[in-house]
Motif scaffolding. Structure first.
Motif, mmCIF file in Angstrom:
data_model
loop_
_atom_site.group_PDB
_atom_site.id
_atom_site.type_symbol
_atom_site.label_atom_id
_atom_site.label_comp_id
_atom_site.label_asym_id
_atom_site.label_seq_id
_atom_site.Cartn_x
_atom_site.Cartn_y
_atom_site.Cartn_z
ATOM 1 N N ALA A 82 0.834 -1.201 0.000
ATOM 2 C CA ALA A 82 0.000 0.000 0.000
ATOM 3 C C ALA A 82 0.872 1.256 0.000
ATOM 4 C CB ALA A 82 -0.924 -0.006 1.220
ATOM 5 N N THR A 83 1.983 1.213 0.765
ATOM 6 C CA THR A 83 2.885 2.366 0.813
ATOM 7 C C THR A 83 3.512 2.618 -0.557
ATOM 8 O OG1 THR A 83 3.372 1.782 3.113
ATOM 9 C CG2 THR A 83 4.843 3.363 2.059
ATOM 10 N N GLY A 86 0.990 4.068 -2.863
ATOM 11 C CA GLY A 86 0.787 5.476 -2.523
ATOM 12 C C GLY A 86 1.878 6.360 -3.111
ATOM 13 N N PHE A 87 3.136 5.909 -3.019
ATOM 14 C CA PHE A 87 4.237 6.711 -3.553
ATOM 15 C C PHE A 87 4.191 6.805 -5.072
ATOM 16 C CE2 PHE A 87 6.201 6.837 0.620
ATOM 17 C CZ PHE A 87 6.819 8.079 0.575
ATOM 18 N N PHE A 90 1.578 9.321 -5.721
ATOM 19 C CA PHE A 90 2.113 10.606 -5.271
ATOM 20 C C PHE A 90 2.978 11.247 -6.372
ATOM 21 C CE2 PHE A 90 5.820 12.629 -3.062
ATOM 22 C CZ PHE A 90 5.162 13.657 -2.420
ATOM 23 N N GLY A 100 -1.475 10.871 -2.554
ATOM 24 C CA GLY A 100 -0.593 9.824 -2.034
ATOM 25 C C GLY A 100 -1.168 9.174 -0.789
ATOM 26 N N THR A 101 -1.610 10.016 0.161
ATOM 27 C CA THR A 101 -2.113 9.500 1.436
ATOM 28 C C THR A 101 -3.360 8.645 1.236
ATOM 29 O OG1 THR A 101 -1.348 11.544 2.475
ATOM 30 C CG2 THR A 101 -2.832 10.167 3.753
ATOM 31 N N LEU A 102 -4.318 9.193 0.470
ATOM 32 C CA LEU A 102 -5.575 8.458 0.313
ATOM 33 C C LEU A 102 -5.383 7.197 -0.525
ATOM 34 C CD1 LEU A 102 -8.056 11.463 0.001
ATOM 35 C CD2 LEU A 102 -7.483 10.077 2.015
ATOM 36 N N ALA A 104 -2.607 5.308 -0.574
ATOM 37 C CA ALA A 104 -1.952 4.319 0.286
ATOM 38 C C ALA A 104 -2.942 3.764 1.323
ATOM 39 C CB ALA A 104 -0.748 4.943 0.994
ATOM 40 N N LEU B 37 -6.493 19.428 4.393
ATOM 41 C CA LEU B 37 -5.959 18.105 4.699
ATOM 42 C C LEU B 37 -5.543 17.918 6.174
ATOM 43 C CD1 LEU B 37 -5.792 15.687 2.926
ATOM 44 C CD2 LEU B 37 -3.427 16.273 2.378
ATOM 45 N N MET B 41 -6.890 14.882 8.550
ATOM 46 C CA MET B 41 -6.003 13.780 8.930
ATOM 47 C C MET B 41 -5.932 13.615 10.452
ATOM 48 S SD MET B 41 -5.010 12.225 6.355
ATOM 49 C CE MET B 41 -5.296 12.530 4.627
ATOM 50 N N PHE B 190 -3.227 3.309 10.377
ATOM 51 C CA PHE B 190 -2.196 3.362 9.331
ATOM 52 C C PHE B 190 -2.122 4.751 8.694
ATOM 53 C CE2 PHE B 190 -0.755 2.145 4.932
ATOM 54 C CZ PHE B 190 0.463 1.601 5.287
ATOM 55 N N LEU B 191 -3.252 5.450 8.678
ATOM 56 C CA LEU B 191 -3.378 6.734 7.979
ATOM 57 C C LEU B 191 -2.389 7.785 8.490
ATOM 58 C CD1 LEU B 191 -5.241 8.083 5.848
ATOM 59 C CD2 LEU B 191 -6.652 8.865 7.727
ATOM 60 N N ILE B 194 1.379 7.313 7.484
ATOM 61 C CA ILE B 194 1.531 7.365 6.023
ATOM 62 C C ILE B 194 1.310 8.794 5.520
ATOM 63 C CG2 ILE B 194 -0.755 6.916 4.974
ATOM 64 C CD1 ILE B 194 2.384 4.856 4.434
ATOM 65 N N TYR B 195 0.413 9.515 6.165
ATOM 66 C CA TYR B 195 0.187 10.925 5.809
ATOM 67 C C TYR B 195 1.464 11.729 6.026
ATOM 68 C CZ TYR B 195 -1.377 15.750 6.708
ATOM 69 O OH TYR B 195 -1.502 17.104 6.731
ATOM 70 N N PHE B 198 4.112 11.362 3.338
ATOM 71 C CA PHE B 198 3.923 12.169 2.126
ATOM 72 C C PHE B 198 4.158 13.656 2.399
ATOM 73 C CE2 PHE B 198 1.505 8.326 0.969
ATOM 74 C CZ PHE B 198 2.245 8.000 -0.151
#
Lengths: 120, 253
Positions: A82-83, A86-87, A90, A100-102, A104, B37, B41, B190-191, B194-195, B198
């Protein structure tokens, strides 16, 4: 992680919380005090900012590869996959943080859900 | 309203100057900046924390006060884990404290941004309490366009919306805890990390980016080597790699 907090009175729980807030504020206040006499543009502070980035990044990477707590019950391949997804998104979307966040998190949710349903 | 302190140059403010006319406008600007955002988040991450508080049999008030008081998710989660384990007081306090150790370098980088502003500098010990990764990055992004005097009200607005979102998220998570399926809970947990991955990957400064990349590589092996000290050690190593690699590359070009 399951189970409830037992054997603690309400007063003790609140006292614990007060102490937890105090020991956390210790870092905040300490940093503010140390830095009082240092020039904001000095190389030392640029290095300190880099240390903060490195520390946070190490924490994130540790959570993805070696999580503790509830994420322990998920698969490594789901978290890393998933990471990576996401990248990819991104960079495809010109370094868009939200995309990217959503991507992943969305991919991770779908993977965990599919596994719970027996699709994977 | 702006003032010169010492021989420091004011950052140039272009056409957007009237946008920052007074403190209230700056506060609202911060609110708006945070409302997209970042606040979303924070709320989503704290939903996961609210569910954890509920499952531990603690009260909603505990959830809200621990969120606004500790204001750092890893430390909050550590506190609950230690309480569930019934760990000794000292080990618990050291654990919570270490989980939030990032606030030391972060406050060292945040507090000086208010130097050059009389009111901003006086409130520096309050500003660092509002500081989370979100609010820290939120202010850093705007530093080039805000004078020291403008940073306080902007930062207060940005922090306010994030803290409201945090308190709201915890409450929502607490109340919905029993209805949330496993895949939703773990996705919310996890959010948050990971946020931030980025947020940092989108940074422009090369030194910070290099430190970020080095930290991602150093994090897991350091944790295997020494779980308790992995974060400060990985931070110092990765931060130094980023800082000196950037200097080296700058020297060559």
């Amino acid at each position: 992680m399951t189970g409830e907090v037992t054997g603690m009175t309400t007063a003790y729980i609140w006292a614990l919380l007060g102490m937890a807030i105090a020991v956390t504020y210790l870092w905040r206040g300490l940093g503010t005090t140390i830095v009082a006499g240092i020039d904001p543009d000095s190389p030392v502070l640029q290095w300190v900012a880099c240390v903060a980035y490195g520390l946070l990044s190490a924490l994130i990477s540790r959570i993805v590869f070696l999580p503790v707590g509830v994420l322990e019950n998920t698969e490594l391949v789901d978290r890393v996959g998933a990471t990576v997804f996401g990248f990819v998104m991104f960079f495809l979307f010109k370094k868009h943080i939200g995309v990217g966040t959503l991507s992943a998190a969305g991919a991770f949710g779908v993977l965990v859900w599919a596994r719970s349903q027996g699709f994977i | 309203m702006r003032q010169h302190v010492g021989d420091k140059e004011e950052p140039a403010i272009s056409a957007s100057e009237n946008l920052y006319a007074n403190n209230w406008a700056l506060f609202r600007r911060g609110l708006l900046d945070g409302f997209s955002l970042p606040a979303f988040m924070v709320a989503a991450s704290m939903i996961g924390y609210g569910a954890l508080v509920h499952s531990a049999g603690l009260s909603l008030a505990f959830g809200v006060v621990s969120t606004l008081g500790i204001w750092g998710l890893p430390g909050q989660v550590a506190l609950i884990e230690y309480m569930l384990l019934g760990a000794p007081l000292v080990s618990m306090l050291i654990g919570v404290s270490l989980a939030n150790m990032r606030f030391l370098p972060m406050s060292m980088s945040l507090a000086p941004l208010f130097r050059g502003s009389k009111s901003g500098w006086r409130l520096r010990y309050l500003w660092v309490q509002f500081m989370s990764v979100n609010t820290w990055v939120g202010l850093l992004r705007r530093v080039p366009e805000l004078s020291p005097d403008q940073r306080g009200p902007f930062y207060a607005g940005f922090s306010t919306i994030c803290m409201i979102a945090g308190a709201g998220g915890v409450s929502a998570g607490y109340l919905m805890a029993e209805a949330m399926p496993f895949y939703v809970t773990v996705t919310l947990v996890f959010l948050n990390p990971i946020y931030f991955a980025f947020v940092f990957a989108a940074m422009r400064a090369r030194a910070g980016l290099l430190a970020f990349a080095a930290g991602a590589i150093a994090g897991p092996p350091m944790y295997i080597l020494t779980p308790e000290w992995s974060l400060p050690l990985a931070g110092i190593i990765a931060g130094s790699v980023g800082y000196f690699a950037d200097r080296f590359l700058r020297g060559r070009s």
